[in-house]
Scaffold this motif. Structure first.
Motif, PDB file in Angstrom:
ATOM      1  N   ALA A  73      20.722  27.186  30.318  1.00 13.96           N
ATOM      2  CA  ALA A  73      20.974  28.538  30.819  1.00 13.96           C
ATOM      3  C   ALA A  73      20.030  29.543  30.161  1.00 13.96           C
ATOM      4  N   TYR A  74      19.753  29.365  28.883  1.00 10.87           N
ATOM      5  CA  TYR A  74      18.823  30.269  28.195  1.00 10.87           C
ATOM      6  C   TYR A  74      17.402  30.103  28.750  1.00 10.87           C
ATOM      7  N   ALA A  75      17.016  28.854  29.025  1.00 14.48           N
ATOM      8  CA  ALA A  75      15.684  28.614  29.599  1.00 14.48           C
ATOM      9  C   ALA A  75      15.586  29.305  30.955  1.00 14.48           C
ATOM     10  N   ILE A  98      15.185  25.288  23.998  1.00 11.24           N
ATOM     11  CA  ILE A  98      14.902  26.037  25.236  1.00 11.24           C
ATOM     12  C   ILE A  98      13.482  25.734  25.732  1.00 11.24           C
ATOM     13  N   ALA A  99      12.509  25.718  24.779  1.00 12.40           N
ATOM     14  CA  ALA A  99      11.088  25.678  25.140  1.00 12.40           C
ATOM     15  C   ALA A  99      10.709  24.498  26.064  1.00 12.40           C
ATOM     16  N   ILE A 147       3.279  27.448  26.373  1.00 14.68           N
ATOM     17  CA  ILE A 147       4.448  27.828  25.574  1.00 14.68           C
ATOM     18  C   ILE A 147       4.231  27.229  24.185  1.00 14.68           C
ATOM     19  N   LEU A 148       4.506  28.035  23.161  1.00 12.82           N
ATOM     20  CA  LEU A 148       4.301  27.562  21.787  1.00 12.82           C
ATOM     21  C   LEU A 148       5.599  27.674  21.004  1.00 12.82           C
ATOM     22  N   THR A 149       5.829  26.766  20.066  1.00 14.31           N
ATOM     23  CA  THR A 149       6.865  27.017  19.062  1.00 14.31           C
ATOM     24  C   THR A 149       6.160  27.066  17.708  1.00 14.31           C
ATOM     25  N   VAL A 150       6.444  28.131  16.951  1.00 13.95           N
ATOM     26  CA  VAL A 150       5.731  28.366  15.691  1.00 13.95           C
ATOM     27  C   VAL A 150       6.568  27.848  14.521  1.00 13.95           C
ATOM     28  N   SER A 151       5.984  26.934  13.778  1.00 12.18           N
ATOM     29  CA  SER A 151       6.638  26.332  12.622  1.00 12.18           C
ATOM     30  C   SER A 151       7.095  27.422  11.652  1.00 12.18           C
ATOM     31  N   GLN A 152       8.330  27.315  11.174  1.00 12.90           N
ATOM     32  CA  GLN A 152       8.868  28.380  10.330  1.00 12.90           C
ATOM     33  C   GLN A 152       8.146  28.469   8.990  1.00 12.90           C
TER      34      GLN A 152
END
Lengths: 315, 248
Positions: A73-75, A98-99, A147-152
Motif C-alpha cells: 500500500a505504501y508503494a 517499499i522500494a 530508485i535508490l536505497t541509501v545505506s544508513q
C-alpha cells in the motif's frame, strides 16, 4: 531530472535516516541542477525539518488507510505522487520493503545499499555495499528512472536549508491484504542501525549477567548496544542485537568491541564503522588486525574504568 | 498447502572476497558455495510447516548447473522437489522475474525467501516477486504461523516488533529468528540419499532483461595498523578517541 525522496517517519516523527536520505537527494539534485521533493506519509513533525536538509517541496500524504504499514500500500501511495527520474529511500526495514515493489510498479531500476553520491547521472552509476561489507560494487542503471536505497550512516546528515513549500495530498489507498495486530516499540532504546556509537560484546563477557557494565558504558556514550552471533545464539542477548553477516550490518562512527575475537562473519557486519576499538584479553585475537585502537586486558577492569573516564570527559 | 522457497547459492560465510584482476567480477576461485544463510531460515520454516500441516515444499533457484549442489542440499534438508531456472542471474530484477514466472503457474499459497543474499545484498528479490505476482509482502520476518488461508507474521521494525495478519497467497522474507539457529536442519544420510532421487526440474528463462549492471568491484581498503593502548593508560584511549578520531 526531478529528484524525489521518501522521508520515513515513525508514528509521525522523522527518523535520522529520513534526514540522511533528504541530504543525499539534495546532493543528487545539485548534481542534476534540479530540486528535491520529499514524500512523507501522515507526519506529525513539521516540514521545516525537511527543508533544513534541502527538500524544496514536501508532499504530505494524508491517508487513514496508511496508518498501519503495508509495503504494498505504501508503494502504491508513493507511486501515485512520485514521477521523478530518481527516487531516494533510506535503507531501513520499511523503506527497503517499499522500494522493490515500487521499482516493479514504475518499471524503474533499483540500486540498494548506496554509499556515496552518484559517480555519473547519465547513465546513472553509483557505489554500493556488497558482499556484506567485504567489498564494493559500482552499479550502473540500464534505464532512465532509478530508485535508490541509501545505506544508513554512510552519506551522513548534511544541513542545507532551502525555502520550501508543502502540499497535502489526500489519498485513500486500498490496504486490505495485511492487518497489523500488535505493535511493540521498545521505548527509550536507541536504534542500532541509526546509532553513531555502538558498544558491542561477545562471549568474552562470560555470561548475560555481566552486560550491565556494557549498558552503562553505552549509556554514558549515548550509544546503542550490540552483540556477536554466539551470544545471541546462546540467548544471552536478543537476536535483534546481533551484528554481523547474518545479523545487522552497521556503520557507526565508533564501534567498541569487547570480548569479541573478530570472526570474518562478524567483521563483515561492522567493518564499515569509521573507528573501531577492540578490547580483548587475548592479544592474538584477529579483531586487533581490523581495529584502529586496541587494548589488551581484562574487560571486567577496563570497561568500568573507561566508563568513569568518559563520564569525567563529558563532565 | 504449497510452499515455494527461493534459495540462492552464495559464498560460504568464511570466504575471503576477491575480485578478478580487472575488477570486473567476483573471483569464484576456491570458493565453497552454500545455501544463503537467510534462505536457510526460510527453508527450515517451510519444512516445519510441511511436518505440522502436510505442506509440500518446492525450492527454486535461478542459476546455472553450478548451483545444483545447493538445490540438492535443500532437498536433503527435506524439500519435496526443486526447480532450477537455467540462467546465470545478473541482477535482482532478472532473478525476481524468473521466480515470479515459475510461481505464476505453480499455485503456491506461500512464497518464502531470505530477506537478502549475503553476496550482492540487494534485498530486492522478495519484494519484486511479490509485486510481480500482485501479492502482499512482509519483509524481515522473525515469526510465522499459518492458519488456513491466512498467515500471522511477526516482522522486525526499528526498535521493536510488529505482528501482522496476511491474506495468502503472500511473499514472506525471513531472517534469523524465523526459526531458531539451533533448529536449522543438518541433512542426515537418509536425507542425502533420498535427495538424489527427488525431482529437480530445469526450466529455461523467460527473458534476459537486466536493469542494473555491476560495472566494477573494489575490495575494502585495509585499515592502518592498530594503535595499542596499555590497559592501565585508558586516559590515552579517551584522548585518542576525543582528539584524534574525534568520535566522542
Amino acid at each position: 531530472m526531478a529528484v524525489f525522496v521518501y522521508a520515513e517517519n515513525i508514528n509521525g516523527v522523522y527518523k535520522k535516516a529520513a534526514f540522511e536520505a533528504v541530504s543525499y537527494a539534495k546532493a543528487v539534485a545539485d548534481q542534476a541542477g534540479d530540486t528535491v521533493t520529499a514524500i512523507t506519509v501522515n507526519p506529525t513533525d513539521s516540514s521545516d525539518l525537511l527543508y533544513k536538509y534541502g527538500a524544496s517541496n514536501v508532499i504530505n500524504i494524508k491517508d487513514e488507510g496508511l496508518k498501519n504499514f503495508s509495503a504494498k500500500a505504501y508503494a502504491q501511495a508513493v507511486s501515485e505522487v512520485a514521477n521523478g527520474n530518481v527516487i531516494v529511500f533510506p535503507h531501513t526495514t520499511d523503506a527497503s520493503s517499499i522500494a522493490p515493489m515500487l521499482a516493479i510498479m514504475n518499471g524503474s531500476s533499483l540500486i540498494t545499499n548506496v554509499l556515496e553520491a552518484p559517480e555519473s547521472l547519465s547513465p546513472f552509476q553509483v557505489k554500493r555495499k556488497a558482499f556484506s561489507g567485504k567489498g564494493f560494487m559500482h552499479a550502473k542503471s540500464e534505464g532512465a528512472a532509478v530508485i535508490l536505497t541509501v545505506s544508513q550512516n554512510a552519506f551522513g546528515v548534511k544541513e542545507n536549508t532551502v525555502s520550501g513549500s508543502e502540499e497535502v495530498k489526500n489519498l485513500s489507498v486500498a490496504n486490505e491484504d495485511t492487518k497489523v495486530i500488535s505493535h511493540e516499540q521498545s521505548s527509550g532504546k536507541l536504534d542500532l542501525k541509526e546509532a553513531e556509537i555502538v558498544v558491542s560484546a561477545g562471549r568474552g563477557l562470560k555470561g548475560p549477567e555481566n552486560w550491565g557494565m556494557i549498558e552503562e558504558l553505552a549509556n554514558v556514550l549515548g550509544a546503542a548496544t550490540a552483540c556477536s552471533k554466539p551470544v545471541s545464539d546462546i540467548g544471552w542477548r536478543p537476536h535483534n542485537e546481533h551484528v554481523g553477516q547474518t545479523g545487522k550490518a552497521i556503520s557507526p562512527n565508533l564501534y567498541i568491541a569487547v570480548g569479541i575475537s573478530g570472526a570474518i562473519q562478524h567483521l563483515a557486519g561492522v567493518n564499515s564503522s569509521k573507528t573501531i576499538v577492540v578490547i580483548n584479553s587475548d592479544a592474538e585475537a584477529p579483531f586487533f588486525k581490523s581495529a584502529d585502537y586496541g587494548v589488551v586486558g581484562d574487560a571486567f577492569q577496563i570497561i568500568p574504568a573507561l566508563t568513569e573516564k568518559i563520564k569525567a570527559l563529558k563532565g | 498447502m504449497k510452499i515455494l522457497v527461493c534459495i540462492s547459492s552464495v559464498p560460504d560465510t568464511t570466504s575471503k572476497i576477491n575480485f578478478t584482476a580487472d575488477k570486473s567480477a567476483f573471483d569464484k576461485n576456491g570458493i565453497q558455495w552454500v545455501i544463503n544463510p537467510l534462505d536457510e531460515f526460510a527453508l527450515t520454516k517451510a519444512i516445519k510447516l510441511q511436518e505440522s500441516q502436510g505442506a509440500t515444499v518446492t525450492v527454486i533457484n535461478v542459476g546455472d548447473t553450478a548451483t545444483e549442489p545447493v538445490i540438492r542440499k535443500a532437498l536433503a534438508i527435506g524439500a519435496n522437489d526443486g526447480v532450477r531456472v537455467n540462467l546465470d542471474p545478473k541482477d535482482s530484477y532478472s532473478t525476481a522475474k524468473e521466480i515470479a514466472a515459475v510461481a505464476q503457474n505453480g499455485g503456491y499459497d506461500l512464497i518464502l525467501c531470505g530477506k537478502e543474499s549475503i553476496d550482492y545484498n540487494g534485498g530486492s528479490v522478495p519484494g519484486m516477486v511479490a509485486q510481480l505476482l500482485n501479492q502482499p509482502f512482509v519483509n524481515a520476518s522473525v515469526g510465522l504461523d499459518v492458519n488456513g488461508n491466512e498467515a500471522t507474521a511477526v516482522r522486525e521494525i526499528e526498535g521493536g516488533k510488529e505482528t501482522i495478519s496476511v491474506k495468502l497467497p503472500a511473499v514472506i522474507a525471513g531472517q534469523k529468528g524465523l526459526v531458531d539457529e539451533k533448529d536449522l536442519i543438518i541433512p542426515n544420510m537418509r536425507g542425502i540419499m533420498s535427495a538424489r532421487t527427488k525431482p529437480l526440474q530445469v526450466v529455461e528463462p523467460t527473458s534476459s532483461e537486466v536493469k542494473v549492471q555491476g560495472v566494477s568491484y573494489d575490495s575494502v581498503p585495509p585499515r592502518a595498523a592498530v594503535k595499542l593502548v596499555a590497559a592501565d593508560n585508558l586516559d590515552e584511549l579517551v584522548r585518542l578517541l576525543h582528539e584524534e578520531a574525534k568520535v566522542i
